[in-house]
Motif scaffolding. Structure first.
Motif, mmCIF file in Angstrom:
data_model
loop_
_atom_site.group_PDB
_atom_site.id
_atom_site.type_symbol
_atom_site.label_atom_id
_atom_site.label_comp_id
_atom_site.label_asym_id
_atom_site.label_seq_id
_atom_site.Cartn_x
_atom_site.Cartn_y
_atom_site.Cartn_z
ATOM 1 N N THR A 96 33.873 136.747 65.999
ATOM 2 C CA THR A 96 34.949 137.829 66.408
ATOM 3 C C THR A 96 34.019 138.816 67.385
ATOM 4 O OG1 THR A 96 35.998 137.281 64.764
ATOM 5 C CG2 THR A 96 36.845 139.110 65.934
ATOM 6 N N ALA A 120 39.581 126.145 60.696
ATOM 7 C CA ALA A 120 40.312 127.537 60.254
ATOM 8 C C ALA A 120 39.500 128.578 60.705
ATOM 9 C CB ALA A 120 40.618 127.462 58.936
ATOM 10 N N GLY A 121 38.124 128.649 60.269
ATOM 11 C CA GLY A 121 37.425 129.860 60.813
ATOM 12 C C GLY A 121 37.155 130.070 62.303
ATOM 13 N N ARG A 124 40.777 131.211 63.357
ATOM 14 C CA ARG A 124 41.096 132.627 63.139
ATOM 15 C C ARG A 124 40.342 133.610 64.175
ATOM 16 N NH1 ARG A 124 39.959 131.903 58.208
ATOM 17 N NH2 ARG A 124 37.564 132.471 58.208
ATOM 18 N N GLU A 127 42.325 133.677 67.230
ATOM 19 C CA GLU A 127 43.528 134.634 66.950
ATOM 20 C C GLU A 127 43.353 135.995 67.063
ATOM 21 O OE1 GLU A 127 46.562 131.003 65.328
ATOM 22 O OE2 GLU A 127 45.403 132.447 63.744
ATOM 23 N N LYS A 128 42.220 136.373 66.404
ATOM 24 C CA LYS A 128 41.890 137.639 66.341
ATOM 25 C C LYS A 128 41.618 138.449 67.505
ATOM 26 C CE LYS A 128 39.970 138.047 61.848
ATOM 27 N NZ LYS A 128 38.443 138.293 60.644
#
Length: 157
Positions: A96, A120-121, A124, A127-128
Motif C-alpha cells: 500500500t 484479496a490482499g 485490498r 482499494e486502499k
C-alpha cells in the motif's frame, strides 16, 4: 518501517528473480510469465521494460532492503499499475505504501489495475489507494495453468 521507491538497479534483478519464483506468491499473482524459472526470458523482459520510455519502474525498499518492485506501463488512457512484494513482507502495509508513493510520481488518470479475483490482499491494497472495481474478466493464469476470474480496477482523477 520506512518505505521508499528508487530507480531499478542491475543489482536488484537477482532479488526480483528470486522473489518472482516463490510458489505461493506465483499462485496469488496468477498472471505471471509462462516459465518464471527461465532466467534468460526474465532478463530479456527486464531489459526491454527498463529501456522503454513508456514504463516507469521502481524498486521498493523497506528500511533500505529491496523487497519488491512497482511500475506503471501502457498506452495513455490505458496505463496500468503493477507491483510485486516479497512474500516475507506481506501483511505489513508495504504494498500500500509503495503503491501510494508510485501514484504520486504518476499524476495522469485514469490508471488501471488487474488482480486475480481471489487475491484479496492485492485487491485490498488497490482499494486502499483509491482504485475501484469497474469490471470482471477471465484470463489464462500461467501460474495456475487455467482460466480464472480477474477483477479490473480503475483509479479516476
Amino acid at each position: 518501517m520506512h518505505i521508499a521507491l528508487r530507480e531499478v538497479h542491475d543489482s536488484d534483478l537477482p532479488v526480483f528473480f528470486r522473489q518472482m519464483n516463490d510458489p505461493e506468491a506465483l499462485h496469488m499473482a496468477a498472471f505471471t510469465a509462462k516459465d518464471p524459472a527461465d532466467r534468460d526470458a526474465f532478463d530479456a523482459h527486464w531489459k526491454r521494460i527498463r529501456s522503454s520510455a513508456g514504463v516507469l519502474n521502481r524498486t521498493v525498499l523497506a528500511d533500505g532492503d529491496v523487497v519488491g518492485h512497482a511500475a506503471v506501463y501502457g498506452e495513455p488512457g490505458e496505463r496500468e499499475v503493477t507491483y510485486w512484494i516479497d512474500r516475507a513482507y506481506w501483511g505489513r502495509g508495504i504494498a500500500t505504501a509503495a503503491l501510494r508513493a508510485l501514484l504520486t510520481e504518476v499524476p495522469e488518470r485514469p490508471l488501471h489495475a488487474r488482480a486475480a479475483a481471489d487475491n484479496a490482499g492485492s485487491v485490498r491494497v488497490l482499494e486502499k489507494c483509491g482504485f475501484r472495481v469497474g469490471g470482471h474478466d477471465r484470463g489464462f493464469a500461467n501460474a495456475r495453468g487455467e482460466e480464472i476470474d480477474e477483477l479490473v480496477l480503475t483509479l479516476e482523477g
